[in-house]
Design a protein around this motif. Structure first.
Motif, PDB file in Angstrom:
ATOM      1  N   ALA A  47       0.859  -1.185   0.000  1.00  0.00           N
ATOM      2  CA  ALA A  47       0.000   0.000   0.000  1.00  0.00           C
ATOM      3  C   ALA A  47       0.888   1.225   0.000  1.00  0.00           C
ATOM      4  N   GLU A  48       0.525   2.198  -0.799  1.00  0.00           N
ATOM      5  CA  GLU A  48       1.288   3.434  -0.871  1.00  0.00           C
ATOM      6  C   GLU A  48       0.346   4.593  -1.151  1.00  0.00           C
ATOM      7  N   ALA A  49       0.865   5.788  -0.939  1.00  0.00           N
ATOM      8  CA  ALA A  49       0.112   6.996  -1.240  1.00  0.00           C
ATOM      9  C   ALA A  49       0.877   7.818  -2.259  1.00  0.00           C
ATOM     10  N   HIS A  50       0.121   8.482  -3.114  1.00  0.00           N
ATOM     11  CA  HIS A  50       0.687   9.513  -3.990  1.00  0.00           C
ATOM     12  C   HIS A  50      -0.230  10.713  -3.829  1.00  0.00           C
ATOM     13  N   GLY A  51       0.254  11.718  -3.121  1.00  0.00           N
ATOM     14  CA  GLY A  51      -0.597  12.846  -2.798  1.00  0.00           C
ATOM     15  C   GLY A  51      -1.769  12.395  -1.954  1.00  0.00           C
ATOM     16  N   LYS A  52      -2.980  12.713  -2.391  1.00  0.00           N
ATOM     17  CA  LYS A  52      -4.188  12.375  -1.648  1.00  0.00           C
ATOM     18  C   LYS A  52      -4.826  11.080  -2.139  1.00  0.00           C
ATOM     19  N   HIS A  53      -4.085  10.307  -2.930  1.00  0.00           N
ATOM     20  CA  HIS A  53      -4.583   9.062  -3.500  1.00  0.00           C
ATOM     21  C   HIS A  53      -3.936   7.868  -2.807  1.00  0.00           C
ATOM     22  N   LEU A  54      -4.772   6.947  -2.327  1.00  0.00           N
ATOM     23  CA  LEU A  54      -4.307   5.711  -1.706  1.00  0.00           C
ATOM     24  C   LEU A  54      -4.365   4.597  -2.743  1.00  0.00           C
ATOM     25  N   LEU A  55      -3.268   3.853  -2.872  1.00  0.00           N
ATOM     26  CA  LEU A  55      -3.161   2.753  -3.827  1.00  0.00           C
ATOM     27  C   LEU A  55      -2.766   1.490  -3.075  1.00  0.00           C
ATOM     28  N   VAL A  56      -3.688   0.511  -3.063  1.00  0.00           N
ATOM     29  CA  VAL A  56      -3.469  -0.736  -2.328  1.00  0.00           C
ATOM     30  C   VAL A  56      -3.368  -1.873  -3.334  1.00  0.00           C
ATOM     31  N   GLY A  57      -2.232  -2.566  -3.318  1.00  0.00           N
ATOM     32  CA  GLY A  57      -1.992  -3.634  -4.271  1.00  0.00           C
ATOM     33  C   GLY A  57      -2.295  -5.002  -3.685  1.00  0.00           C
ATOM     34  N   PHE A  58      -2.817  -5.883  -4.526  1.00  0.00           N
ATOM     35  CA  PHE A  58      -3.114  -7.263  -4.147  1.00  0.00           C
ATOM     36  C   PHE A  58      -2.466  -8.202  -5.149  1.00  0.00           C
ATOM     37  N   GLU A  59      -2.380  -9.492  -4.807  1.00  0.00           N
ATOM     38  CA  GLU A  59      -1.868 -10.437  -5.789  1.00  0.00           C
ATOM     39  C   GLU A  59      -2.774 -10.368  -7.023  1.00  0.00           C
ATOM     40  N   GLY A  60      -2.138 -10.384  -8.186  1.00  0.00           N
ATOM     41  CA  GLY A  60      -2.861 -10.019  -9.400  1.00  0.00           C
ATOM     42  C   GLY A  60      -2.483  -8.587  -9.720  1.00  0.00           C
ATOM     43  N   GLU A  61      -2.831  -8.120 -10.872  1.00  0.00           N
ATOM     44  CA  GLU A  61      -2.315  -6.831 -11.325  1.00  0.00           C
ATOM     45  C   GLU A  61      -3.181  -5.634 -10.935  1.00  0.00           C
ATOM     46  N   ARG A  62      -4.386  -5.872 -10.471  1.00  0.00           N
ATOM     47  CA  ARG A  62      -5.263  -4.749 -10.195  1.00  0.00           C
ATOM     48  C   ARG A  62      -4.932  -4.106  -8.848  1.00  0.00           C
ATOM     49  N   VAL A  63      -5.246  -2.806  -8.768  1.00  0.00           N
ATOM     50  CA  VAL A  63      -4.914  -2.010  -7.586  1.00  0.00           C
ATOM     51  C   VAL A  63      -6.173  -1.302  -7.100  1.00  0.00           C
ATOM     52  N   LEU A  64      -6.387  -1.339  -5.806  1.00  0.00           N
ATOM     53  CA  LEU A  64      -7.483  -0.586  -5.213  1.00  0.00           C
ATOM     54  C   LEU A  64      -7.073   0.873  -5.093  1.00  0.00           C
ATOM     55  N   HIS A  65      -7.860   1.739  -5.711  1.00  0.00           N
ATOM     56  CA  HIS A  65      -7.611   3.180  -5.655  1.00  0.00           C
ATOM     57  C   HIS A  65      -8.700   3.831  -4.820  1.00  0.00           C
ATOM     58  N   VAL A  66      -8.275   4.579  -3.789  1.00  0.00           N
ATOM     59  CA  VAL A  66      -9.222   5.283  -2.925  1.00  0.00           C
ATOM     60  C   VAL A  66      -8.825   6.755  -2.849  1.00  0.00           C
ATOM     61  N   HIS A  67      -9.799   7.619  -3.079  1.00  0.00           N
ATOM     62  CA  HIS A  67      -9.633   9.052  -2.836  1.00  0.00           C
ATOM     63  C   HIS A  67     -10.765   9.459  -1.904  1.00  0.00           C
ATOM     64  N   LEU A  68     -10.423   9.925  -0.710  1.00  0.00           N
ATOM     65  CA  LEU A  68     -11.443  10.187   0.295  1.00  0.00           C
ATOM     66  C   LEU A  68     -12.327  11.377  -0.052  1.00  0.00           C
ATOM     67  N   GLY A  69     -11.785  12.360  -0.772  1.00  0.00           N
ATOM     68  CA  GLY A  69     -12.577  13.540  -1.053  1.00  0.00           C
ATOM     69  C   GLY A  69     -12.918  14.292   0.224  1.00  0.00           C
ATOM     70  N   ILE A  70     -14.018  15.018   0.198  1.00  0.00           N
ATOM     71  CA  ILE A  70     -14.395  15.858   1.337  1.00  0.00           C
ATOM     72  C   ILE A  70     -15.026  15.047   2.461  1.00  0.00           C
ATOM     73  N   TYR A  71     -15.806  14.035   2.106  1.00  0.00           N
ATOM     74  CA  TYR A  71     -16.613  13.345   3.116  1.00  0.00           C
ATOM     75  C   TYR A  71     -16.118  11.955   3.475  1.00  0.00           C
ATOM     76  N   GLY A  72     -15.118  11.440   2.771  1.00  0.00           N
ATOM     77  CA  GLY A  72     -14.689  10.075   3.020  1.00  0.00           C
ATOM     78  C   GLY A  72     -13.957   9.899   4.335  1.00  0.00           C
ATOM     79  N   THR A  73     -14.147   8.730   4.949  1.00  0.00           N
ATOM     80  CA  THR A  73     -13.423   8.363   6.172  1.00  0.00           C
ATOM     81  C   THR A  73     -12.968   6.918   6.058  1.00  0.00           C
ATOM     82  N   TYR A  74     -11.846   6.629   6.703  1.00  0.00           N
ATOM     83  CA  TYR A  74     -11.300   5.270   6.719  1.00  0.00           C
ATOM     84  C   TYR A  74     -10.928   4.967   8.162  1.00  0.00           C
ATOM     85  N   GLY A  75     -11.633   4.027   8.778  1.00  0.00           N
ATOM     86  CA  GLY A  75     -11.379   3.711  10.174  1.00  0.00           C
ATOM     87  C   GLY A  75     -10.940   2.276  10.378  1.00  0.00           C
ATOM     88  N   PHE A  76      -9.958   2.072  11.255  1.00  0.00           N
ATOM     89  CA  PHE A  76      -9.442   0.740  11.579  1.00  0.00           C
ATOM     90  C   PHE A  76      -9.907   0.323  12.968  1.00  0.00           C
TER      91      PHE A  76
END
Length: 269
Positions: A47-76
């Motif tokens: 998992a890495e960030a580029h600016g305000k973009h979160l990029l999460v890699g999984f086995e296989g070539e596709r990557v999860l891209h998340v941009h929280l924007g104004i209202y997004g939240t990510y809680g653990f």
């Protein structure tokens, strides 16, 4: 909108909680059901960030891209995970913890070519090892746009938002109205280097503090700042208050669609 240091913290938390592990994924809200089904059971490779973009890699070539924007939240949270509450776009769960994503501006799976196109439209990130101040300056130096607007342009420099923009300009004594092409390399490199320092500290602490030791509340005998963003700042959201350095009145106006704060005395009119 979360600034870049927050997204880098999220990337680090993904690596810590899920790195190298097969994760379970679901979309309780249903809006990311197909994407969650693809992720479910795959190993989180990085998992890495580029600016305000979160990029999460999984086995296989596709990557999860998340941009929280104004209202997004990510809680653990720790397992066992409770029943999802509210509109959870994506839940990831592993042996040690879970993460719930709500209200993002973007939550999508990208192919390698799409990831490259995303990166190509972003400027360098001061928090990344490959962040290049001269690459950003090449864009700044040919622009007539004021530096206060350029610092908010994610195609010029990726990561800083409204707080870091105001604070770094104040700390370096730069007038917000200086056009990029008149800024010069020395002033730009000073702004960049200060962004690196401030944003790294933001990654470490999870808050934005920009005030030097001699201007902290205990040094000046003033009450600490009370604000939902937390942290001690020089000018952000301090319009009408005395400048902590010169005593002048902190000013504000809209630049690039956001409220800019600055000190006319310390930074020029």
């Amino acid at each position: 909108m979360p600034e870049g240091h927050t997204v880098h913290r999220l990337a680090a938390e993904h690596r810590r909680v899920f790195g190298g592990e097969r994760v379970r994924a679901e979309s309780p809200q249903g809006r990311f059901a197909a994407g969650a089904a693809w992720i479910d059971g795959r190993v989180l490779a990085g998992a890495e960030a580029h600016g305000k973009h979160l990029l999460v890699g999984f086995e296989g070539e596709r990557v999860l891209h998340v941009h929280l924007g104004i209202y997004g939240t990510y809680g653990f949270g720790a397992v066992p995970a409770p029943e999802p509450v509210g509109a959870v776009r994506l839940r990831l769960a592993g042996a040690a913890g879970f993460a719930d994503l709500r209200g993002p501006n973007a939550c999508e799976l990208l192919e390698p070519g799409e990831v490259k196109r995303l990166r190509d439209r972003l400027g360098p990130d001061p928090l990344r090892a490959d962040g290049d101040a001269r690459e950003a300056f090449a864009r700044v130096a040919r622009s007539r746009v004021p530096v206060a607007a350029l610092l908010m342009d994610q195609s010029v420099v990726a990561g800083p938002g409204n707080i870091y923009r105001a604070e770094v300009l104040f700390r370096q004594g730069v007038c917000p109205d200086v056009p990029g092409r008149e800024l010069g390399w020395e002033r730009w490199s000073a702004l960049w280097d200060d962004l690196v320092v401030l944003m790294r500290e933001g990654v470490r602490t999870g808050r934005i503090d920009t005030v030097r030791a001699e201007h902290m509340p205990e040094a000046m005998g003033r009450p600490p700042r009370v604000d939902d963003h937390g942290g001690e700042v020089y000018v952000y959201r301090r319009a009408g208050s005395p400048c902590l350095v010169c005593g002048g009145v902190v000013a504000t106006r809209v630049v690039g669609g956001r409220n800019l704060f600055w000190c006319p005395g310390c930074q020029g009119a």
